[in-house]
Write a protein that holds these residues in place. Structure first.
Motif, PDB file in Angstrom:
ATOM      1  N   UNK A 187      33.475  17.455 -11.782  1.00 46.97           N
ATOM      2  CA  UNK A 187      33.368  18.653 -12.006  1.00 46.97           C
ATOM      3  C   UNK A 187      32.439  19.323 -12.734  1.00 46.97           C
ATOM      4  N   UNK A 188      31.199  18.596 -12.862  1.00 45.20           N
ATOM      5  CA  UNK A 188      29.839  18.971 -12.494  1.00 45.20           C
ATOM      6  C   UNK A 188      28.906  19.507 -11.713  1.00 45.20           C
ATOM      7  N   UNK A 189      28.332  19.898 -12.203  1.00 44.30           N
ATOM      8  CA  UNK A 189      27.729  20.801 -11.440  1.00 44.30           C
ATOM      9  C   UNK A 189      25.775  21.328 -10.724  1.00 44.30           C
ATOM     10  N   UNK A 190      25.907  19.551 -11.793  1.00 45.78           N
ATOM     11  CA  UNK A 190      23.672  19.341 -11.495  1.00 45.78           C
ATOM     12  C   UNK A 190      23.683  17.544 -10.543  1.00 45.78           C
ATOM     13  N   UNK A 191      23.151  17.879 -10.485  1.00 46.30           N
ATOM     14  CA  UNK A 191      22.802  16.799  -9.460  1.00 46.30           C
ATOM     15  C   UNK A 191      22.272  15.783 -10.293  1.00 46.30           C
ATOM     16  N   UNK A 192      22.451  14.528 -10.066  1.00 45.51           N
ATOM     17  CA  UNK A 192      21.883  13.607 -11.130  1.00 45.51           C
ATOM     18  C   UNK A 192      21.325  12.307 -10.272  1.00 45.51           C
TER      19      UNK A 192
ATOM     20  N   UNK B  21      17.104  16.249  -8.012  1.00 49.78           N
ATOM     21  CA  UNK B  21      17.636  15.651  -9.102  1.00 49.78           C
ATOM     22  C   UNK B  21      17.282  16.599 -10.702  1.00 49.78           C
ATOM     23  N   UNK B  22      18.039  17.071 -10.949  1.00 48.03           N
ATOM     24  CA  UNK B  22      18.675  18.044 -12.122  1.00 48.03           C
ATOM     25  C   UNK B  22      18.424  17.320 -13.327  1.00 48.03           C
ATOM     26  N   UNK B  23      18.950  16.132 -13.386  1.00 50.59           N
ATOM     27  CA  UNK B  23      19.444  15.384 -14.539  1.00 50.59           C
ATOM     28  C   UNK B  23      18.913  14.231 -13.797  1.00 50.59           C
TER      29      UNK B  23
END
Length: 290
Positions: free
Chosen positions: A32-37, A112-114
């Motif tokens: 469900x997350x929208x960020x690239x980790x 990467x976002x995180x």
């Protein structure tokens, strides 16, 4: 229903498996997350513990795992490639700080976002990754550290040498005072960063040795980022990496030196490049390295 564990498991040996097992979310729990980790692992002779470290990653918690090998003499690179990790190899040892510089440049280049940095020696419990990342995603923190020292009894029970515990408590207390923070462990090998932190910090100027971490955290405070921590069960055993007493002593001295440089810079008594913003030339060079 999953078993309610009374303490974290200790299984440092694990069969090799493909990284898709932890990158892909389980069918019944769609992502469900929208960020690239992106998880990055600065590695040196981690053949025996790499699979066990990765096995603790909750499925779907990261999008990619990078291992940067720093001149290992065992089969770390072969195992990492067999497991499907992204691998960058340093032909010669660049040092712990030099390894992280490669990790972070790659993560930024990959969008990467995180970024999750975790040692591949099975010392830190990777099951907490989603919780640490959540503190970033919710806007609570910009940097989250895994604290190994929830209590003295627990740290020593898990195998932390008494001299390492004493030195950690002394240095962490001093760093909290010097930097105006309230962290439980400044010297953790489990860290999560917001992208903007890595884009802002001039980490290429930092040491290539272990004091890189201390310099990095001092820089995050200087540039106004928010630091927090989360308890992370720690395991000390023969295969877990740990610097010896002599190198720990030098690390402690360099940590004190970093705190001194932080305050000299803040008081305008000695302005050091460590705490000056990135130049346009440095930003361009950073993009061209990876």
């Amino acid at each position: 229903m999953p078993t309610l564990l009374s303490e974290p498991p200790l299984n440092p040996v694990h069969e090799i498996f493909h990284v898709e097992r932890i990158i892909e979310a389980e069918p019944e729990t769609p992502r469900t997350r929208q960020h690239k980790i992106i998880a990055v692992m600065p590695a040196f002779n981690a053949e025996r513990t790499l699979a066990a470290t990765l096995a603790d990653f909750p499925p779907g918690s990261v999008d990619e795992v990078l291992l940067v090998d720093d001149g290992s003499t065992d089969r770390t690179v072969q195992v990492a490639r067999e497991m499907g990790l992204t691998v960058i190899v340093h032909p010669s040892n660049k040092g712990y700080g030099g390894n992280q510089k490669t990790c972070y440049r790659y993560a930024l280049e990959r969008g990467a976002d995180v970024v999750v940095m975790i040692h591949p020696d099975y010392q830190y419990d990777a099951r907490v990754i989603p919780h640490a990342v959540g503190m970033i995603e919710l806007g609570i923190c910009d940097v989250v550290l895994g604290s190994r020292i929830r209590s003295r009894q627990e740290a020593l029970k898990c195998g932390m040498p008494w001299w390492k515990y004493v030195s950690n408590r002394f240095l962490t207390a001093l760093e909290n005072i010097a930097l105006g923070q309230n962290l439980g462990d400044f010297h953790s090998g489990f860290r999560v960063y917001r992208r903007s932190v890595l884009e802002t910090i001039p980490f290429e100027r930092n040491s290539d040795d272990f004091v890189f971490d201390t310099q990095f955290l001092a820089q995050t405070v200087h540039f106004g980022f928010r630091l927090g921590d989360i308890p992370v069960p720690v395991r000390y055993f023969d295969e877990a990496s740990s610097i010896n007493f002599k190198r720990s002593t030098m690390y402690g001295i360099r940590t004190l030196n970093t705190m001194m440089r932080f305050w000299l810079h803040r008081c305008w008594l000695w302005r050091t490049r460590l705490f000056k913003p990135l130049t346009d030339v440095e930003r361009a060079e950073r993009k061209n390295v990876v």
